[in-house]
Scaffold this motif. Structure first.
Motif, mmCIF file in Angstrom:
data_model
loop_
_atom_site.group_PDB
_atom_site.id
_atom_site.type_symbol
_atom_site.label_atom_id
_atom_site.label_comp_id
_atom_site.label_asym_id
_atom_site.label_seq_id
_atom_site.Cartn_x
_atom_site.Cartn_y
_atom_site.Cartn_z
ATOM 1 N N ALA A 141 -5.401 -23.757 -11.754
ATOM 2 C CA ALA A 141 -6.616 -24.679 -11.438
ATOM 3 C C ALA A 141 -7.127 -25.686 -12.424
ATOM 4 N N TYR A 165 -6.811 -29.599 -12.237
ATOM 5 C CA TYR A 165 -7.840 -30.393 -11.922
ATOM 6 C C TYR A 165 -8.284 -31.355 -13.137
ATOM 7 N N ARG A 166 -8.122 -30.947 -14.297
ATOM 8 C CA ARG A 166 -8.363 -31.532 -15.589
ATOM 9 C C ARG A 166 -7.521 -32.756 -15.613
#
Length: 181
Positions: free
Chosen positions: A153, A157-158
């Motif tokens: 995750a 996301y990053r």
């Protein structure tokens, strides 16, 4: 393997998939992905647009299917003989793949398709191989969902939404949090 489940393997279905995938890969080398259309792909693959719509439903799902096929692992995750080292090696490989331009495109295509859970299914399978080996060695195991939450995750996301993807060192710290004791 097409993202759509239940497609018969072999025969005409396999030939159509192979032809359409090859057409997409070739067209992506010739032009920007934003200018791709189903009729272009169908013409290059020698099928009708309705064949593509019937099988993939939409262009985004087809692009996701092609992208996923490119990143499917050819071999099992590295077996170092120890869970932490196996997961560190897997994390490094995952970060390299997902932060590459094809990896970013894969994430965008999958997120815009009707099958965003397909990548999670693949990642769970890879992690399960690592955990099964560790269990056979008698090692304490983390939960797969915890690994997805703490490693995958933040990477996704990053990579997609932050100024920069996570560093390997950041992911190693998260891995330490994910591992028992």
């Amino acid at each position: 393997m097409a993202i759509k489940e239940g497609i018969r393997t072999g025969g005409r279905s396999a030939r159509v998939q192979q032809s359409v995938h090859a057409a997409v890969r070739t067209l992506l080398q010739e032009q920007d992905r934003a200018s791709l259309t189903v009729p272009q792909i169908a013409a290059r693959a020698g099928v009708t647009p309705s064949t593509i719509y019937r099988r993939w439903g939409e262009l985004a799902a087809l692009l996701a299917d092609v992208a996923v096929e490119r990143v499917l692992p050819d071999v099992a995750p590295l077996d170092t003989g120890e869970l932490r080292a196996d997961l560190r090696a897997w994390t490094e490989q995952y970060l390299d793949e997902i932060t590459s331009e094809p990896g970013r495109n894969l994430m965008r295509d999958v997120l815009s398709s009707a099958c965003p859970g397909y990548c999670t299914h693949i990642l769970r399978g890879q992690l399960q191989v690592i955990l099964d080996r560790a269990q056979a060695r008698g090692e304490a195991l983390p939960d797969i969902e915890r690994l997805l939450d703490l490693l995958v995750a933040p990477t996704v996301y990053r990579t997609l939404f932050a100024e920069a993807p996570p560093t390997l060192e950041q992911l190693y710290c998260l891995l330490d949090l994910a591992l028992p004791g």
